[in-house]
Design a protein around this motif. Structure first.
Motif, PDB file in Angstrom:
ATOM      1  N   VAL A  90     -18.578  -6.163   8.433  1.00 31.84           N
ATOM      2  CA  VAL A  90     -17.530  -7.181   8.285  1.00 31.84           C
ATOM      3  C   VAL A  90     -16.216  -6.436   8.061  1.00 31.84           C
ATOM      4  N   HIS A  91     -15.550  -6.106   9.157  1.00 27.53           N
ATOM      5  CA  HIS A  91     -14.263  -5.422   9.097  1.00 27.53           C
ATOM      6  C   HIS A  91     -13.170  -6.359   9.592  1.00 27.53           C
ATOM      7  N   GLY A  92     -12.022  -6.316   8.926  1.00 25.27           N
ATOM      8  CA  GLY A  92     -10.850  -6.979   9.475  1.00 25.27           C
ATOM      9  C   GLY A  92     -10.210  -6.110  10.533  1.00 25.27           C
ATOM     10  N   SER A  93      -9.338  -6.700  11.321  1.00 28.83           N
ATOM     11  CA  SER A  93      -8.759  -5.977  12.449  1.00 28.83           C
ATOM     12  C   SER A  93      -7.319  -5.551  12.229  1.00 28.83           C
ATOM     13  N   GLY A  94      -6.695  -5.965  11.116  1.00 27.05           N
ATOM     14  CA  GLY A  94      -5.311  -5.614  10.869  1.00 27.05           C
ATOM     15  C   GLY A  94      -4.377  -6.251  11.883  1.00 27.05           C
ATOM     16  N   THR A  95      -3.085  -6.009  11.718  1.00 34.26           N
ATOM     17  CA  THR A  95      -2.092  -6.518  12.660  1.00 34.26           C
ATOM     18  C   THR A  95      -1.002  -5.464  12.848  1.00 34.26           C
ATOM     19  N   PRO A  96      -0.290  -5.498  13.986  1.00 34.52           N
ATOM     20  CA  PRO A  96       0.858  -4.595  14.141  1.00 34.52           C
ATOM     21  C   PRO A  96       1.910  -4.808  13.046  1.00 34.52           C
ATOM     22  N   PHE A  97       2.040  -6.042  12.577  1.00 35.68           N
ATOM     23  CA  PHE A  97       3.018  -6.345  11.524  1.00 35.68           C
ATOM     24  C   PHE A  97       2.773  -5.497  10.278  1.00 35.68           C
ATOM     25  N   GLY A  98       1.504  -5.098  10.039  1.00 35.87           N
ATOM     26  CA  GLY A  98       1.178  -4.318   8.852  1.00 35.87           C
ATOM     27  C   GLY A  98       1.936  -3.013   8.750  1.00 35.87           C
ATOM     28  N   LEU A  99       2.465  -2.515   9.875  1.00 34.60           N
ATOM     29  CA  LEU A  99       3.252  -1.288   9.834  1.00 34.60           C
ATOM     30  C   LEU A  99       4.535  -1.470   9.028  1.00 34.60           C
ATOM     31  N   LEU A 100       5.114  -2.663   9.070  1.00 34.74           N
ATOM     32  CA  LEU A 100       6.434  -2.861   8.469  1.00 34.74           C
ATOM     33  C   LEU A 100       6.414  -2.795   6.947  1.00 34.74           C
ATOM     34  N   PRO A 101       5.548  -3.582   6.252  1.00 31.77           N
ATOM     35  CA  PRO A 101       5.508  -3.426   4.792  1.00 31.77           C
ATOM     36  C   PRO A 101       5.021  -2.043   4.362  1.00 31.77           C
ATOM     37  N   ALA A 102       4.207  -1.393   5.216  1.00 32.30           N
ATOM     38  CA  ALA A 102       3.742  -0.041   4.863  1.00 32.30           C
ATOM     39  C   ALA A 102       4.915   0.929   4.786  1.00 32.30           C
ATOM     40  N   ILE A 103       5.896   0.739   5.662  1.00 32.34           N
ATOM     41  CA  ILE A 103       7.082   1.600   5.627  1.00 32.34           C
ATOM     42  C   ILE A 103       7.878   1.364   4.343  1.00 32.34           C
ATOM     43  N   SER A 353      -2.576   4.380 -12.505  1.00 35.69           N
ATOM     44  CA  SER A 353      -1.932   4.781 -11.250  1.00 35.69           C
ATOM     45  C   SER A 353      -2.423   3.863 -10.141  1.00 35.69           C
ATOM     46  N   ARG A 354      -1.539   2.999  -9.669  1.00 35.18           N
ATOM     47  CA  ARG A 354      -1.888   2.018  -8.645  1.00 35.18           C
ATOM     48  C   ARG A 354      -0.771   1.963  -7.615  1.00 35.18           C
ATOM     49  N   GLY A 355      -1.135   1.972  -6.341  1.00 33.80           N
ATOM     50  CA  GLY A 355      -0.144   1.816  -5.301  1.00 33.80           C
ATOM     51  C   GLY A 355       0.349   0.383  -5.206  1.00 33.80           C
ATOM     52  N   PHE A 356       1.354   0.188  -4.360  1.00 27.59           N
ATOM     53  CA  PHE A 356       2.014  -1.113  -4.196  1.00 27.59           C
ATOM     54  C   PHE A 356       1.266  -1.922  -3.122  1.00 27.59           C
ATOM     55  N   ARG A 357      -0.060  -2.112  -3.316  1.00 24.93           N
ATOM     56  CA  ARG A 357      -0.868  -2.839  -2.331  1.00 24.93           C
ATOM     57  C   ARG A 357      -0.414  -4.287  -2.160  1.00 24.93           C
ATOM     58  N   ALA A 358       0.069  -4.871  -3.235  1.00 23.24           N
ATOM     59  CA  ALA A 358       0.415  -6.295  -3.192  1.00 23.24           C
ATOM     60  C   ALA A 358       1.498  -6.588  -2.166  1.00 23.24           C
ATOM     61  N   LEU A 359       2.340  -5.597  -1.846  1.00 22.32           N
ATOM     62  CA  LEU A 359       3.453  -5.853  -0.939  1.00 22.32           C
ATOM     63  C   LEU A 359       2.963  -6.243   0.449  1.00 22.32           C
ATOM     64  N   LYS A 360       1.990  -5.501   0.989  1.00 18.14           N
ATOM     65  CA  LYS A 360       1.542  -5.809   2.350  1.00 18.14           C
ATOM     66  C   LYS A 360       0.826  -7.158   2.402  1.00 18.14           C
ATOM     67  N   VAL A 361       0.164  -7.541   1.309  1.00 20.39           N
ATOM     68  CA  VAL A 361      -0.501  -8.845   1.274  1.00 20.39           C
ATOM     69  C   VAL A 361       0.544  -9.958   1.221  1.00 20.39           C
ATOM     70  N   TRP A 362       1.494  -9.820   0.311  1.00 21.42           N
ATOM     71  CA  TRP A 362       2.570 -10.808   0.178  1.00 21.42           C
ATOM     72  C   TRP A 362       3.320 -10.964   1.504  1.00 21.42           C
ATOM     73  N   ALA A 363       3.662  -9.836   2.130  1.00 14.45           N
ATOM     74  CA  ALA A 363       4.417  -9.882   3.381  1.00 14.45           C
ATOM     75  C   ALA A 363       3.602 -10.498   4.510  1.00 14.45           C
ATOM     76  N   HIS A 364       2.303 -10.224   4.533  1.00 13.99           N
ATOM     77  CA  HIS A 364       1.408 -10.775   5.557  1.00 13.99           C
ATOM     78  C   HIS A 364       1.353 -12.299   5.465  1.00 13.99           C
ATOM     79  N   ILE A 365       1.207 -12.803   4.250  1.00  8.73           N
ATOM     80  CA  ILE A 365       1.162 -14.262   4.050  1.00  8.73           C
ATOM     81  C   ILE A 365       2.519 -14.877   4.393  1.00  8.73           C
ATOM     82  N   ALA A 366       3.604 -14.193   3.978  1.00 10.36           N
ATOM     83  CA  ALA A 366       4.934 -14.703   4.285  1.00 10.36           C
ATOM     84  C   ALA A 366       5.185 -14.732   5.792  1.00 10.36           C
ATOM     85  N   GLU A 367       4.661 -13.745   6.509  1.00  2.00           N
ATOM     86  CA  GLU A 367       4.866 -13.656   7.960  1.00  2.00           C
ATOM     87  C   GLU A 367       4.101 -14.725   8.727  1.00  2.00           C
ATOM     88  N   PHE A 368       2.826 -14.914   8.381  1.00  2.00           N
ATOM     89  CA  PHE A 368       1.962 -15.775   9.198  1.00  2.00           C
ATOM     90  C   PHE A 368       1.731 -17.165   8.602  1.00  2.00           C
TER      91      PHE A 368
END
Length: 487
Positions: A90-103, A353-368
């Motif tokens: 059970v793998h997700g496929s990601g999206t091209p949009f994911g590149l933007l919050p990663a930057i 020590s935790r990365g900013f994982r929440a940003l890509k999730v927040w941005a993904h929901i905001a985008e779609f």
């Protein structure tokens, strides 16, 4: 005195040249994603790539063009889950949009374990949104983690500590009589969580399932009665939303009833199917999830956020914080300044020590938006039912389990073969599908029979891909049969 300034600087010597490098790297990544539906699903990593990886570290530092070329050479050799015919596990496929919050995430480079900065505000907003989707109270707490495995550890620690009145945080759990319950079809992360928490895997009772592969509630009640009679302490029931083998969803309302009657913590392992709360097809089957004490699930599966991004949601924030909060002097809370922003995420989980994982999730929901994400889930459900119908119509295939969410389990059949030979044949078919790069399903056992397990949690998959899969199985089967007969 030694001058370290030139050697220790880790900034680009030429920002203009670095911008060009960054743009070229972005273009390579976008080229790959634009062509995600073409070519091979999976390609084995060549030996020369292994050698290159080792050599680069020995020869470091490399010239910029050598580093860029090495990075580009890795692009064809991922798991394959961006391809529409990746149908395994059970793998997700990601999206091209994911590149933007990663930057943006990389440029901020925030430690989201604590302190007062925008990273925590994004995670708080996300937590409020998640709580609303599952009809949890506004006071519920949550944490973005690597995935459901870690989310389960967090939730089970809260449940364990609450059952022991939090004395275990200092005194430990020696001699604990705590036991928990889950479906025999549940994911292995549940047993692993109990192992990590010192309770041992034998403390997890695996309850039999019915013909729909859902936990048998009568057997659950009987197991609880038996353990209480033996002097043990039932402390948690783990319902499953999307079992690992068939995608079945436990009767969550019924599990919640048992938990209420027995005064036991009710946790839902919703690794992929809990996201179906956004889908008009799946949401009705999740009735009862809103009664859970905690939920663990992944954004990186059926919601297609780029890896990794799991979440744990806990109904009672006070219990959640009591299970983890420790603020030594060097992490002292303040009302003002950078050490404000309390409580900190480190008070709800094991990581400072935790990365900013929440940003890509927040941005993904905001985008779609939830409606579009839910529609993608519903489309996957339609495709799985289509695959099941195609299997049922074909004399050469046999379906081995009902279809409820995203998974269809079936096998290729040949008259005259024993069960062991059919298992070997279907195992060989799956390996050949992967090796040829045509498709990448996985295998599992369903009622003792080896199944070709096709999972569709991929927004790129189309009905044509299902026909490619079944046609490829038919084409491969004669060679696979020849091989197993000569092994």
């Amino acid at each position: 005195m030694t001058d370290f300034s030139e050697k220790s600087a880790l900034e680009p010597d030429d920002w203009t040249a670095f911008r060009q490098r960054a743009q070229q790297t972005l273009d390579r990544a976008l080229d790959r994603l634009e062509q995600a539906g073409t070519g091979r699903v999976w390609s084995p990593v060549p030996e020369n790539v292994d050698a290159q990886l080792d050599r680069a570290l020995v020869d470091a530092p490399l010239a910029a063009d050598s580093v860029d070329a090495a990075l580009a050479s890795l692009l064809p050799y991922g798991v394959g889950n961006t391809h529409p015919r990746f149908l395994g596990w059970v793998h997700g496929s990601g999206t091209p949009f994911g590149l933007l919050p990663a930057i943006i995430e990389a440029s901020i480079n925030a430690n989201c374990g604590g302190r007062d900065h925008v990273g925590l505000r994004v995670e708080h907003a996300l937590t409020r949104w998640v709580a609303e989707q599952f009809r949890f109270p506004e006071s519920a707490s949550g944490l973005v983690v690597t995935g459901t495995s870690m989310a389960t550890v967090v939730a089970m620690k809260v449940a364990r500590d609450a059952a022991l009145d939090f004395a275990s945080r200092e005194a430990g759990i020696d001699g604990s009589k705590l036991v928990a319950y889950t479906s025999a079809e549940a994911h292995a992360c549940n047993a692993r969580a109990l192992d990590i928490l010192g309770l041992g895997t034998s403390a997890l009772r695996k309850i039999p399932v019915n013909d729909a592969f859902r936990m048998d509630l009568s057997a659950l009640r009987a197991a609880i009665d038996q353990d209480r009679a033996a002097g043990l302490v039932p402390f948690a029931i783990i319902g499953t939303a999307g079992t690992v083998n068939t995608g079945a969803i436990d009767e969550l309302d019924g599990v919640a009833d048992v938990a209420d009657e027995e005064g036991i913590w009710f946790h839902v392992d919703g690794a992929f199917a809990a996201s179906g709360i956004l889908s008009e097809v799946v949401a009705p089957r999740l009735r009862g999830i809103e009664r859970a004490h905690s939920i663990a699930f992944d954004f990186h599966k059926w919601l297609h956020v780029n890896y990794d991004s799991g979440f744990v949601l806990v109904r009672d924030e006070v219990l959640h914080r009591r299970a983890f909060s420790t603020r030594p002097e060097y992490l002292k809370a303040t009302e003002r300044g950078l050490a404000a922003g309390n409580p900190w995420p480190v008070e709800y989980g094991p990581e400072l020590s935790r990365g900013f994982r929440a940003l890509k999730v927040w941005a993904h929901i905001a985008e779609f938006g939830p409606e579009r994400l839910g529609a993608a889930i519903s489309e996957n459900c339609y495709l799985v039912r289509t695959l099941a119908a195609l299997v049922d119509e074909a004399a050469s295939f046999e379906r081995l389990a009902p279809v409820e969410t995203s998974i269809c389990c079936f096998r290729y059949v040949v008259d005259g073969l024993s069960e062991a030979e059919l298992d070997a044949l279907n195992e060989e078919i799956v390996v050949r599908l992967q090796e040829t790069g045509v498709a990448a399903p996985s295998t599992t056992k369903v009622k003792g029979k080896l199944a070709i397990r096709a999972n569709i949690t991929n927004h790129r998959t189309r009905e044509a891909d299902l026909h490619v899969l079944l046609d490829a199985i038919r084409d491969i089967a004669p060679q696979a049969l020849e091989r197993i007969r000569h092994v």
